[in-house]
Scaffold this active site. Structure first.
Site, PDB file in Angstrom:
ATOM      1  N   ASP A 343      -0.754  20.957 -25.059  1.00 32.87           N
ATOM      2  CA  ASP A 343      -2.036  20.712 -25.699  1.00 32.87           C
ATOM      3  C   ASP A 343      -1.957  19.452 -26.563  1.00 32.87           C
ATOM      4  OD1 ASP A 343      -4.738  21.662 -26.729  1.00 32.87           O
ATOM      5  OD2 ASP A 343      -3.587  21.660 -28.595  1.00 32.87           O
ATOM      6  N   GLU A 379      -1.811  17.295 -21.632  1.00 33.42           N
ATOM      7  CA  GLU A 379      -3.210  17.005 -21.925  1.00 33.42           C
ATOM      8  C   GLU A 379      -3.161  15.642 -22.609  1.00 33.42           C
ATOM      9  OE1 GLU A 379      -7.095  19.093 -23.959  1.00 33.42           O
ATOM     10  OE2 GLU A 379      -5.205  19.185 -25.055  1.00 33.42           O
TER      11      GLU A 379
END
Length: 705
Positions: A343, A379
């Site tokens: 993330d 990401e």
């Protein structure tokens, strides 16, 4: 109770059969107390007797798995200088392998008074805090081994543990929403029917439900609020406490592996659940605030934040980096997971201010013999300046390709845009990855993900409808590249319904037949709706859970998804390991890929630059694959012709000449999702044949000879 000197390694609580060693890093500490709790919550405190290389440690005989514990750290409390030690606060072990209980939000969890942020709060937080738990590391893996499924054969399914099974009538009620519910036979069958080879679990590291959400009667449903980087989230366990969630998680992984499905974890190392300077003191802040967090250089009272959560983990500090690497290795070696999706990965690459692909984190991953061998998915952005880094990660890494998502959405809703952008995304985004000697598999392709509209809502809403989140509809992305097809939300209009269903199939077929690695978002194949909410991070309820009964209405889409996935799996031309070159190779007299106009002629420069063109065809040459199988033989496949019509009107396509093939057969038609094998024989065409393609649809033809 006696305590012995123990050892500084490994960090955390380590049971050896006779007792447990406890070790915790803190440069700021002047004294560290180990706090042991019995079943009634009574606390026993023991000073850790040794400090070695900034690690405090001690060994306690007869401490066994299931023991709840925490730490109290004595040291400076001077927020203006970045120090926030407070022995009144019970702290979680950063290396805790299991965490028990839930946070009971109370002012005692904070180191300041709500009425005066400058007033020191010495209320004991133990009655309201979670406990770390000593675990038994033994588990019978029964010869479980990494599956090592190659990226080009991978189909990823992004899943939420609770959402998948909370409303599934075929799963026993006592395991719905749990690790074991996820591997119930009906779920395994569902994944297999979709051609899924890897389940990417949204955060399962122990996370906290934010105080502000709790006050609104909501929860941190997504889980991007980590407080324990080694512990499986305890709310997802179906049986017991005292560390049993570890055993259940391992059982889940073992069952997935038996089914031939890998497990990838969505991990959040960029920040923690302690928030900004006004956040609670739960763990890292009270242990070594300046060591674990990035502070504003000229004013260390505040946190340097590129994550939008209030803090950023300090990847410039050796112990923080060590914790991340230790955590990654633990999940691979002890929990047997097969990879990670990071993330806001750009935040991990910020050595000083800007994103740096040569950052220490990447160096450590690259040289690590364990972590470097699993799937690593970034990401590739954060919320800081220069944080959008699609195409900017090093060689080992694959990336969520946000440009793929945006381009494919725009193409199918008929937005004026260059066809060249769509062609690049469909063929693996060589413009982003080839210059760094990466391959198509560097692109993790997706149309939808947890963040944003579901596929059903993408074709049903123009605007977000997030009022239930309690933020006056200000949260969530406002530019979704969505289209409601004439009606906002549910519609009884048969034409609107038919067009929406066709568009869903267009998205799924495009995704699964693109070069790169496809990722499906959970429930899209079932037409899961969030009623227009594109930011359900706090909706742990029927808004976000899959409604399996309602999904029966959309069984055609589920079957269609599985059929297209099987087509991809059978044919390597849809999952090449190298980029197309646009030229012939040995054994073929035609280019490996040819882009064609609807009249069957090759695309020209003018065609590519037409901002209003929404139709094109592509020939994929199965004889033009520059690869060899494990035995050294050339990989040869059937050839395919894909006809894209994103126009609002039907378009007649002319099939190219005999050089491309003498007989073609329709194998996928998004306007005819239940195309039976018997009907395919009837839908054959020869060179020069003319086919009328329905508006906003995709036709896939296979060369027969």
């Amino acid at each position: 109770m006696e305590i012995w000197p123990g050892a500084p390694y490994p960090l955390g609580a380590s049971y050896d059969g006779g007792g447990t060693n406890f070790a915790i890093f803190s440069e700021a500490a002047q004294r560290v107390e180990l706090c042991l709790f019995d079943d009634e919550g009574n606390e026993t405190r023991l000073d850790l007797p040794e400090r070695e290389a900034l690690v405090w440690h001690g060994y306690v005989p007869r401490i066994v798995p299931g023991q709840r514990y925490g730490f109290r750290v004595h040291g400076p409390y001077d927020p203006a200088r970045g120090h926030r030690c407070n022995p009144a606060k019970l702290l979680l072990d950063p290396y805790a392998k299991a965490i028990d209980g839930r946070i009971d939000w109370n002012e005692a969890l904070y180191s300041y008074r709500f009425s005066d942020h400058n007033a020191f709060n010495d209320d004991d937080s133990a009655p309201y805090a979670q406990r770390s738990v000593v675990i038994n590391p033994f588990f019978d893996w029964a010869n479980d081994r990494p599956l090592r499924i190659p990226y080009h054969e991978t189909v990823i399914y992004e899943a939420h543990v609770r959402a998948m099974t909370m409303r599934h009538p075929g799963i026993p009620a006592d395991i719905r929403g749990t690790y074991m519910g996820l591997v119930h036979p009906v779920m395994i069958d569902h994944f297999k029917n979709l051609g899924v080879t890897a389940v990417e679990l949204m955060p399962v590291h122990q996370f906290a439900h934010d105080h502000v959400l709790a006050d609104r009667g909501l929860r941190n449903y997504w889980g991007y609020n980590t407080i324990g980087f080694f512990a499986p989230h305890n709310d997802y366990a179906s049986f017991g406490t005292q560390g049993q969630q570890v055993q259940e998680f391992k059982s889940m992984v073992k069952q997935f592996h038996r089914a031939g499905i890998e497990v990838i974890l969505d991990v959040v190392y960029n920040h923690t659940a302690e928030g900004n300077h006004q956040g609670p003191t739960l763990s890292f802040r009270g242990i070594d605030n300046a060591g674990y967090y990035r502070l504003v250089p000229h004013d260390p009272y505040f946190y340097y934040d590129t994550t939008g959560t209030g803090n950023s983990f300090n990847v410039r500090q050796h112990e923080s980096l060590r914790l991340i690497m230790d955590s990654l290795r633990y999940w691979v070696l002890e929990m047997h997971v097969d990879g990670f999706r990071f993330d806001l990965a750009a935040a991990l690459a910020r050595e000083f201010h800007s994103v740096d692909r040569l950052a220490a984190f990447f160096d450590l991953v690259n040289q690590d013999p364990v972590v470097s061998q699993v799937k690593l998915i970034a990401e590739p952005w954060d919320v800081g300046e220069g944080g959008y880094q699609v195409g900017g990660f090093p060689a080992l890494w694959t990336e969520w390709n946000g440009k793929y998502r945006d381009t494919v959405r725009d193409f199918w809703r008929g937005e004026p845009a260059g066809l060249g952008e769509f062609a690049s995304r469909f063929t693996g985004s060589s413009d982003l990855y080839e210059k760094d000697n990466r391959r198509p598999i560097a692109s993790i392709n997706f149309v939808t993900a947890h963040d944003g509209f579901t596929l059903h809502d993408l074709v049903s809403y123009n605007d977000k409808h997030n009022h239930a989140n309690g933020e006056d509809n200000r949260d969530g992305e406002s530019h979704n590249r969505s289209w409601n097809h004439g009606v906002e939300g549910p519609s009884e209009d048969g034409d609107v319904h038919a067009l929406r269903e066709r568009q869903k199939r267009n998205f799924i077929a495009t995704l699964l037949l693109s070069q790169g690695v496809p990722m499906l978002s959970h429930g899209d194949e079932l037409s899961r709706t969030q009623n227009g909410n594109n930011n359900v991070y706090c909706q742990d309820n029927e808004t976000s859970w899959i409604d399996w009964k309602a999904a029966r209405e959309y069984s055609v889409l589920t079957e269609f998804t599985g059929e297209v996935a099987k087509l991809r799996a059978r044919h390597p031309v849809f999952r090449r390991r190298r980029f197309f070159q646009g030229r012939p190779i040995q054994g073929s007299n035609i280019d490996d890929i040819v882009w064609l106009r609807p009249d069957g002629e090759p695309m020209t420069g003018h065609d590519w630059n037409s901002g209003y063109a929404r139709t094109l065809a592509v020939f994929l040459n199965g004889e033009g694959i520059p690869e060899r199988d494990p035995l050294g033989a050339r990989v040869v496949d059937d050839s395919f012709l894909l006809l894209f019509n994103a126009h609002h009107q039907s378009v007649t396509f002319t099939l190219p000449g005999e050089a491309y093939g003498r007989m073609w057969q329709v194998v996928v038609d998004t306007a005819d999702p239940l195309l039976a094998r018997a009907a395919r024989k009837e839908r054959e065409a020869k060179p020069g044949g003319r086919l009328r393609i329905l508006s906003r649809s995709l036709l896939v033809m296979q060369r027969r000879y």
